[in-house]
Design a protein around this motif. Structure first.
Motif: not given
Length: 299
Positions: A20-22, A1-18
């Motif tokens: 990461l965020h978008a 769900m989008a925040s009041d700032e107009g976006f939502s945070d998406f986290f995922y895992t890189a192939p080496d385990g880090l």
């Protein structure tokens, strides 16, 4: 769900385990190509906030917008191995994030390093590129421009307060950006900095500066003309800051010669890299995306 700032945070895992965020803007916008925003070397997703709000909400054809934090920037994990801070790895991270989001094709906007990553994506997975906007970057990086960036990062001032940081940015970069006003500089500082107990600090892994240390700036840098030529069938808009030292007018002209359908914009009063949320740039970018998508739909 989008925040009041107009976006939502998406986290995922890189192939080496880090981890990461978008940022995701306009998640419900599924009737148009999504837009992927890729920032510069030490920058992050916040650079695109105002542009993303426009493209996902105010534009005639609202789009889903995904703005990435590369590893070591913004809310993504820092990498303990600085050899991973390179364009090829970051391009792979972007593809991993898009796969996690279920996005197979998109329009891409790349500022500086983000544009280099787009060149690599064209080699790794050309089908993902529906359209491209290159912001002050092309197949040739001018040594003078990279030297300026390296010198600034190695000797970057350390302001303690937000106001001091704004004054510093204006003093260091103002000559190349006479088109910008006080609000623009304040917005820039908010995008590139974070508050800590020690004061205001740049929002990236300091080790990123070390990745530039080995670059031999006494001779021309390797170019990406073969990778650029491979993009010939992809609709392309190139934006150049009129005062840019990194992206030359000669390179822009050669790009036009090689990519006959390429559109161009010169951002007057701006250097490297133009602020894409300023002036009429958001409308021009949105119009370009609408135009090329309509051309595909009507074929």
């Amino acid at each position: 769900m989008a925040s009041d700032e107009g976006f939502s945070d998406f986290f995922y895992t890189a192939p080496d385990g880090l981890k990461l965020h978008a940022r995701i803007y306009g998640e419900a916008n599924t009737d148009a190509w999504p837009v992927v925003c890729l920032p510069g070397l030490t920058r992050n997703a916040r650079d695109f906030h105002e542009l993303a709000l426009y493209l996902s909400g105010e534009a005639k054809r609202p789009r889903k917008v995904i703005a990435f934090d590369y590893r070591g920037r913004g809310r993504s994990d820092y990498d303990p191995d600085i050899s991973h801070y390179k364009v090829g790895v970051e391009a792979g991270d972007v593809l991993t994030g898009l796969a996690a989001l279920g996005i197979e094709q998109a329009a891409f906007i790349g500022t500086s390093r983000g544009g280099l990553i787009i060149h690599v994506l064209g080699a790794l997975k050309p089908a993902v590129l529906n359209a491209i906007v290159l912001n002050d970057i092309g197949p040739v990086i001018e040594v003078e421009g990279l030297a300026h960036i390296r010198s600034y990062l190695e000797r970057a001032p350390k302001p303690k307060t937000f106001a001091e940081a704004v004054d510093t940015q204006r003093r260091v970069h103002g000559a190349g950006f006479p088109a910008l006003g006080d609000a623009d500089w304040a917005r820039m500082v908010a995008a590139i900095s974070r508050e800590t107990e020690a004061g205001l600090v740049p929002d990236f892994d300091p080790a990123l500066v070390d990745t530039l240390a080995g670059a031999d700036l006494s001779k021309p840098l390797p170019d990406l003309w073969p990778q650029f030529d491979a993009l010939a069938a992809v609709p392309l808009l190139a934006i150049r800051g009129a005062n840019s030292k990194l992206f030359s007018g000669a390179t822009l002209g050669e790009m036009q010669r090689r990519h006959s359908g390429m559109e161009t914009i010169i951002a007057e009063g701006q250097g490297h890299a133009p602020f894409l949320e300023t002036g009429d740039l958001p409308k021009k970018i949105a119009a370009f995306l609408d135009r090329v998508e309509n051309q595909v739909e009507y074929k």
